[in-house]
Design a protein around this motif. Structure first.
Motif, mmCIF file in Angstrom:
data_model
loop_
_atom_site.group_PDB
_atom_site.id
_atom_site.type_symbol
_atom_site.label_atom_id
_atom_site.label_comp_id
_atom_site.label_asym_id
_atom_site.label_seq_id
_atom_site.Cartn_x
_atom_site.Cartn_y
_atom_site.Cartn_z
ATOM 1 N N ASP A 152 22.299 44.181 34.761
ATOM 2 C CA ASP A 152 23.003 43.880 33.500
ATOM 3 C C ASP A 152 23.284 45.188 32.761
ATOM 4 N N TRP A 153 24.221 45.951 33.299
ATOM 5 C CA TRP A 153 24.488 47.282 32.732
ATOM 6 C C TRP A 153 25.199 47.183 31.397
ATOM 7 N N ASP A 154 26.055 46.188 31.211
ATOM 8 C CA ASP A 154 26.721 46.022 29.914
ATOM 9 C C ASP A 154 25.698 45.689 28.828
ATOM 10 N N GLY A 155 24.671 44.916 29.182
ATOM 11 C CA GLY A 155 23.642 44.594 28.203
ATOM 12 C C GLY A 155 22.722 45.765 27.923
ATOM 13 N N LEU A 156 22.458 46.575 28.935
ATOM 14 C CA LEU A 156 21.492 47.661 28.788
ATOM 15 C C LEU A 156 22.058 48.890 28.096
ATOM 16 N N LEU A 157 23.260 49.301 28.456
ATOM 17 C CA LEU A 157 23.737 50.638 28.110
ATOM 18 C C LEU A 157 24.468 50.668 26.769
ATOM 19 N N ARG A 158 24.222 51.722 26.007
ATOM 20 C CA ARG A 158 24.921 51.949 24.747
ATOM 21 C C ARG A 158 26.097 52.884 25.002
ATOM 22 N N ARG A 159 27.294 52.416 24.750
ATOM 23 C CA ARG A 159 28.506 53.207 24.993
ATOM 24 C C ARG A 159 29.063 53.735 23.673
ATOM 25 N N VAL A 160 29.537 54.985 23.713
ATOM 26 C CA VAL A 160 29.992 55.670 22.504
ATOM 27 C C VAL A 160 31.374 56.266 22.768
ATOM 28 N N PRO A 161 32.385 55.953 21.946
ATOM 29 C CA PRO A 161 33.699 56.597 22.114
ATOM 30 C C PRO A 161 33.640 58.065 21.712
ATOM 31 N N VAL A 162 34.476 58.885 22.352
ATOM 32 C CA VAL A 162 34.454 60.321 22.076
ATOM 33 C C VAL A 162 35.862 60.846 21.859
ATOM 34 N N LYS A 163 35.919 62.023 21.222
ATOM 35 C CA LYS A 163 37.180 62.739 21.034
ATOM 36 C C LYS A 163 36.887 64.243 21.130
ATOM 37 N N PRO A 164 37.901 65.076 21.378
ATOM 38 C CA PRO A 164 37.662 66.514 21.464
ATOM 39 C C PRO A 164 37.007 67.053 20.189
ATOM 40 N N GLY A 165 36.026 67.927 20.371
ATOM 41 C CA GLY A 165 35.289 68.498 19.249
ATOM 42 C C GLY A 165 34.009 67.779 18.902
ATOM 43 N N ASP A 166 33.772 66.603 19.493
ATOM 44 C CA ASP A 166 32.520 65.887 19.256
ATOM 45 C C ASP A 166 31.356 66.627 19.911
#
Length: 319
Positions: A152-166
């Motif tokens: 259950d990777w969707d349940g386990l993992l925290r995903r974070v959007p990124v942009k240049p300079g982060d």
């Protein structure tokens, strides 16, 4: 002995998830269109940068560290390994979900590593909509093992959007992954130990999946996850803007933005630096034109210098 910068030739590593952005973004001569890593400042058994200027031309950084540790780095401990590793990574595909041990765990679980692996990422470039994995949602070890067993990777993992300079700080014990379409500069402890948790069931040219290291991964993962918050600080010195990205138990990392002239000295015994945009004339004992993608060290005996140009760099030093 060495009152000039130490310029370094990088090492390139081909990866199943690599691409060609290290050539298109940095004009590196890469070995293939599956090149995932540039080891820009490296002194590790798996690869060591080569010095390209001065009296140690042709030496590896590992040999220079071993033979001239005091003169170059003001370091007296003969048994200590070079503390940091600077990479640029091109994630043409998703990297595996993974986790790294801390120093004590690395010493217990691995025979060939001097350090654990705390790292940090500066996003140099990325596609629209790119994401990283940074952390997990399990509250207990049993819950973590259950997520993994069920896939259950969707349940386990925290995903974070990124942009240049982060910028992201990734301490040892943090489950993480770099997503497709991201180019990062990574500052890390000098370790190559990675425990894979999940690799998207990918297969190589021989139809083999890559090894997972689930027992070790569960053992070293921080549970519950500790979310990291940035605490940047800012300083302007004439034409140079300095952003302190992180100061932790292992290293300090800064983003420098120069538009004009800066004259100064090192804030530590030695500095590691990579130009990520533009070009700058560096004047110390000699004068160097440094451009995007160049990696270099300001050694202990180089005290004062002048920078002139328009450029951005990531600079670090160990604790």
């Amino acid at each position: 002995m060495y009152t000039d910068i130490i310029r370094l030739s990088p090492i390139f590593k081909e990866k199943v998830w690599g691409g060609s952005s290290l050539h298109t973004n940095f004009d590196y001569d890469i070995p293939s269109d599956h090149t995932g890593e540039c080891w820009g400042i490296a002194s590790h058994p798996s690869g060591s940068s080569t010095i390209t200027n001065g009296p140690l031309t042709g030496w590896t950084l590992m040999d220079a560290w071993m033979e001239h540790k005091k003169e170059l780095f003001n370091e007296d401990n003969d048994e200590k390994a070079f503390p940091l590793l600077i990479k640029i990574l091109d994630a043409n595909d998703d990297l595996s979900v993974q986790v790294h041990p801390n120093d004590a765990q690395a010493h217990e679980l691995e025979d060939n590593e001097a350090y654990g692996k705390t790292e940090c990422w500066y996003i140099v470039d990325c596609k629209d909509g790119s994401e990283i994995v940074l952390g997990h949602h399990a509250k207990t070890r049993a819950e973590l093992e259950d997520y993994i067993e069920k896939g259950d990777w969707d349940g386990l993992l925290r995903r974070v959007p990124v942009k240049p300079g982060d910028f992201f700080f990734v301490p040892a014990g943090t489950i993480h992954a770099i997503g497709e379409g991201i180019v990062i500069l990574e500052t890390q402890q000098n370790s190559d130990t990675t425990y894979r948790v999940y690799d998207y069931d990918r297969r190589d040219d021989q139809n083999q999946t890559r090894e997972l290291h689930l027992d070790k991964a569960v053992e070293v993962t921080t549970i519950p996850d500790e979310k990291q918050e940035n605490a940047f600080s800012y300083q302007n010195v004439h034409d140079l803007s300095i952003t302190t990205l992180t100061e932790n138990d292992f290293f300090s990392v800064f983003h420098l933005d120069l538009d004009g002239i800066y004259e100064g000295s090192r804030p530590a015994d030695y500095l590691l630096a990579t130009i990520i945009e533009g070009e700058v004339t560096f004047t110390g004992k000699d004068t160097h034109l440094l451009k995007k993608g160049d990696h270099f060290i300001l050694p202990y005996e180089l005290e004062n210098f002048k920078l002139e140009g328009t450029a951005k760099a990531i600079v670090s030093y160990p604790k």
